[in-house]
Every structure is written in C-alpha cells, then in structure tokens.
Design an enzyme around this catalytic site. Sequence first.
Site, PDB file in Angstrom:
ATOM      1  N   CYS A  10       1.063  -1.303  -0.109  1.00 22.29           N
ATOM      2  CA  CYS A  10       0.023  -0.091  -0.098  1.00 22.29           C
ATOM      3  C   CYS A  10       0.874   1.350   0.157  1.00 22.29           C
ATOM      4  CB  CYS A  10      -0.939  -0.057   1.184  1.00 22.29           C
ATOM      5  SG  CYS A  10       0.009   0.000   2.847  1.00 22.29           S
ATOM      6  N   ASN A  13       2.416   1.447   4.392  1.00 24.27           N
ATOM      7  CA  ASN A  13       2.519   0.040   5.170  1.00 24.27           C
ATOM      8  C   ASN A  13       2.221   0.063   6.621  1.00 24.27           C
ATOM      9  OD1 ASN A  13       5.454  -2.147   5.522  1.00 24.27           O
ATOM     10  ND2 ASN A  13       3.297  -2.616   5.117  1.00 24.27           N
ATOM     11  N   CYS A  15      -1.497   0.552   7.253  1.00 21.30           N
ATOM     12  CA  CYS A  15      -2.971   0.359   7.278  1.00 21.30           C
ATOM     13  C   CYS A  15      -3.367  -0.796   6.888  1.00 21.30           C
ATOM     14  CB  CYS A  15      -3.807   1.729   6.918  1.00 21.30           C
ATOM     15  SG  CYS A  15      -3.445   3.128   8.063  1.00 21.30           S
ATOM     16  N   ARG A  16      -3.443  -0.615   5.457  1.00 19.85           N
ATOM     17  CA  ARG A  16      -3.876  -1.607   4.666  1.00 19.85           C
ATOM     18  C   ARG A  16      -2.998  -2.926   4.316  1.00 19.85           C
ATOM     19  NH1 ARG A  16      -5.313   2.090  -0.330  1.00 19.85           N
ATOM     20  NH2 ARG A  16      -3.421   2.869   0.774  1.00 19.85           N
ATOM     21  N   SER A  17      -1.923  -2.820   3.850  1.00 19.15           N
ATOM     22  CA  SER A  17      -1.096  -3.905   3.741  1.00 19.15           C
ATOM     23  C   SER A  17      -0.864  -4.751   4.817  1.00 19.15           C
ATOM     24  CB  SER A  17       0.332  -3.582   2.737  1.00 19.15           C
ATOM     25  OG  SER A  17       0.862  -2.828   3.455  1.00 19.15           O
ATOM     26  N   ASP A 125      -8.298   3.660   1.009  1.00 18.04           N
ATOM     27  CA  ASP A 125      -7.330   4.305   2.036  1.00 18.04           C
ATOM     28  C   ASP A 125      -8.113   4.528   3.309  1.00 18.04           C
ATOM     29  OD1 ASP A 125      -5.306   5.079   3.803  1.00 18.04           O
ATOM     30  OD2 ASP A 125      -4.408   6.350   2.129  1.00 18.04           O
TER      31      ASP A 125
HETATM   32  P1  4NP Z   1      -1.687   2.852   4.125  1.00 19.26           P
HETATM   33  O1  4NP Z   1      -2.333   4.289   4.539  1.00 19.26           O
HETATM   34  O2  4NP Z   1      -1.300   2.898   2.536  1.00 19.26           O
HETATM   35  O3  4NP Z   1      -3.024   1.833   4.011  1.00 19.26           O
HETATM   36  O4  4NP Z   1      -0.648   2.359   5.183  1.00 19.26           O
HETATM   37  C1  4NP Z   1      -1.711   5.357   4.932  1.00 19.26           C
HETATM   38  C2  4NP Z   1      -0.970   5.678   5.731  1.00 19.26           C
HETATM   39  C3  4NP Z   1      -0.076   6.638   5.832  1.00 19.26           C
HETATM   40  C4  4NP Z   1      -0.261   7.691   5.034  1.00 19.26           C
HETATM   41  C5  4NP Z   1      -1.315   7.639   3.957  1.00 19.26           C
HETATM   42  C6  4NP Z   1      -1.988   6.439   3.852  1.00 19.26           C
HETATM   43  N1  4NP Z   1       0.266   8.835   5.159  1.00 19.26           N
HETATM   44  O5  4NP Z   1       0.300   9.819   4.305  1.00 19.26           O
HETATM   45  O6  4NP Z   1       1.093   9.103   6.213  1.00 19.26           O
END
Ligand code: 4NP
Length: 157
Positions: A10, A13, A15-17, A125
């Site tokens: 993602c 790294n 939240c989703r992955s 997201d």
């Molecule tokens: P992820 O979510 O891609 O599912 O881990 C996010 C986590 C952090 C950020 C964006 C999306 N960020 O901008 O810090």
Amino acid sequence: MSTPRVLFVCLGNICRSPLAEAAFRHTAAEAGIEVEVDSAGTADYHVGEQPDPRSIDEALRHGIDIRSYRGRQLRAQDFHEFDYILGMDNSNMANIARVDPGDGKANVAMLLDIVPGQEGREVGDPYYGGADGFSVTWSEVSAGAKALVAIMLDEHS
Ligand code: 4NP
C-alpha cells in the site's frame, strides 16, 4: 512445490497492507498452505514503525496480533524475490510500476482484481477516516486473501 512468496503493498505500510498480510497468513494457515508473506509501502513515511493503532485493534478483533510488524519500503529486489506483489489501489499500482525493474518474476496485480466479481475495485485508504473504515478494509483484504488461497489450491491440485 516451492513455498509461494507474497508481498502486499500500500502507500504507508501501516494500514491496509499489514491487514492484508495478517488476513492472508491466517487464511493460508487455515487452508494448510505453507506461504511466506510480507508487506511494504511505496512511500518511506513509516519505515520501521508499527502498524497504525486502528489496524492493530482491527486485527486483534479477529484474533491476530500484528504488533510485531514493522513498516518497510518497496524495493526493486522484491520483484525478484516474491511470486506475487499485490497493491491495494490504482495509485499504489502506478507507484509499484515505477519501482518494477521489469525482469523480475513477480505476478503484479491489484488485490481485488483477483476476487471474482470485484475486479477493478480498490481497497480504499482508511487512514484519514474513523475506526469503522478499518473493518471495511478487513472485509476487503480478507476477500482478497481467500481468493489468493483458492488460486494457490487450484494451481497445485
Ligand atoms: P496505508 O495508509 O497506505 O494503507 O498504510 C496510509 C498510511 C499513511 C499515510 C497514507 C496512507 N500517510 O500519508 O502517512
């Protein structure tokens, strides 16, 4: 059969992955399939960090402890080491393509593209929303995990 290696990707790294990694580890174990699994972000914002507390809580609600997971960034070498690299949304896929060295072995796809009937859908997201978004993420990544296990069982039947 060599042990399949799967990398979920993602943006951050956190939240989703990590949830996809947890769901797939769990589903593969239930199916009795040996797998190697990891997750990565295309960005370096959260390298070395634990998953988001809302992801940790969501996984714990399903009996899975992801507190030992740590963020890392996708690298070109991953395309040589993993059999599957699965992104969550279209933006991830564009970022993944920029790192792809082009001569790796990985099958690269968006996760829900492997779920019958959910082709083209993104795992959205949940970072900027509330905790309820993480239960949606869990359902989506679980559907992807089950579909991938089904593919692996089919390939080796
Ligand atoms: P992820 O979510 O891609 O599912 O881990 C996010 C986590 C952090 C950020 C964006 C999306 N960020 O901008 O810090």
